[in-house]
Structures are given as C-alpha cells and as structure tokens.
Design an enzyme around this catalytic site. Structure first.
Site, short mmCIF file in Angstrom:
data_model
loop_
_atom_site.label_atom_id
_atom_site.label_comp_id
_atom_site.label_asym_id
_atom_site.label_seq_id
_atom_site.Cartn_x
_atom_site.Cartn_y
_atom_site.Cartn_z
CG ASN A 86 -1.75 -1.29 1.27
OD1 ASN A 86 -1.53 -2.08 2.18
ND2 ASN A 86 -2.62 -1.53 0.30
CB VAL A 95 0.73 6.39 2.59
CG1 VAL A 95 0.00 5.42 3.50
CG2 VAL A 95 2.19 6.52 2.99
CB CYS A 96 -2.87 3.30 -0.87
SG CYS A 96 -4.59 2.89 -1.20
CG LEU A 97 -3.91 4.29 6.12
CD1 LEU A 97 -4.04 2.78 6.28
CD2 LEU A 97 -2.85 4.82 7.08
#
Length: 179
Positions: free
Chosen positions: A76, A84-86
């Site tokens: 991620n 950041v993929c959150l």
C-alpha cells in the site's frame, strides 16, 4: 488566528514534544518530516524512514498528505513516490484524528496489516499473498538497503567522535606528563 491554524499548530507542537524526531520545513507548521521507526515484531523492525507530511489549509477537516521519502517495500505504499494508500488518511479522515495518530497508530497498523486487495505496489501485494516468507525477506532487504542509513550514519558519527575524544584525552595526558 483561525481555529484551523490554531489546531494545526497544536497538533504539530504535540508531535514536536513527543519522542518523534520532527524537522519543520522552512519553520512552517504546514510541512515537516518525521523520523519513523518500523514496528517491532515485523519485517520492518529496525527500519528508519523519513516521512514527509504536508498539512492542507483546511486541516484538520481535510487530511494531511503523507509520504515516505526513502524506499519501502509494501503493498500500500508506492515504491517510487512514497505515497501511502490508507483509507483512514485518504477517505475516512476525521477532525478527531491528528498528526500524532498517523505515527502512533495508522502507519504502524498499515505496516503490520497490509491490504493487498488495494495495492499501490502490485509486486509487493502479490508476494504478500502468494509467498509471505519471500515478502518478508524482500521487506528486510529494503530495510537494510534503504532504511538503516540514518541509523548507520548516527552510529558512525558517534564512534568517530569517541575515537577523536580518546585521541585528544591521550594527547592531553602526554602533554601534562611532559611538563
């Protein structure tokens, strides 16, 4: 001072007063870098990353921009940009969260529990799903190659200073005896 600006300064001050190493960019509370250590009992343990944070004008109502500046291998996190993929940062951010939550809870959770079904790094996601041991091995390799230089640099500086100090003490000692 607007409540948004006051909140921004309060949140950044909380980070500055914590155990995190925080460097403001141009003395601004809107942009800074935080030294982040990988969580223990994970392949990221012993890793040290520099995380870039930028707070938008509408903070805390709009989420901060967060990205790793040194390379990290994770499903991620984009390996090239550090993005950041959150969900909690990108979609479900709430004013009840603050910058401290990012480093104390959100990033450690992300590293511990990747979401391979929504990857920014498909190679990392595939390894995580199909060969967890190979994934862990590659993470540790990235930690060694890209996330320990800060630590090694500090250790090298400390040992250099210690040797120099010992030389100076030794030189002073011999000078004193000569007189």
């Amino acid at each position: 001072m607007s409540s948004s600006k006051r909140r921004m300064e309060t949140d950044v001050m909380r980070l500055l007063m914590s155990d995190y190493d925080v460097q403001l960019v141009n003395d601004s509370t809107r942009e800074f870098h935080v030294t982040f250590h990988g969580p223990s009992d994970t392949p990221f343990e012993h890793g040290i990353w520099r995380v870039h944070v930028e707070l938008p004008e509408q903070y805390p109502y709009k989420s901060p921009s967060v990205g790793f500046t040194n390379r990290i291998f994770h499903p991620n996190i984009d390996e090239t940009s550090g993005s950041v993929c959150l969900d909690v940062i990108n979609q479900s951010w709430s004013p009840m969260y603050d910058c401290f939550n990012i480093f104390e809870t959100f990033l450690p959770q992300l590293l511990r529990y990747p979401n391979p079904s929504d990857p920014l790094n498909s190679e990392a996601a595939s390894l995580y799903l199909n060969s967890p041991q190979e994934y862990a091995k590659k993470v540790r390799e990235y930690v060694r190659n890209y996330a320990t230089q800060l630590e090694q640099h500090s250790a090298r500086q400390t040992s250099d200073i210690d040797e120099d100090d010992l030389d100076e003490i030794s030189d002073l000692g011999s000078t004193d005896h000569d007189n």
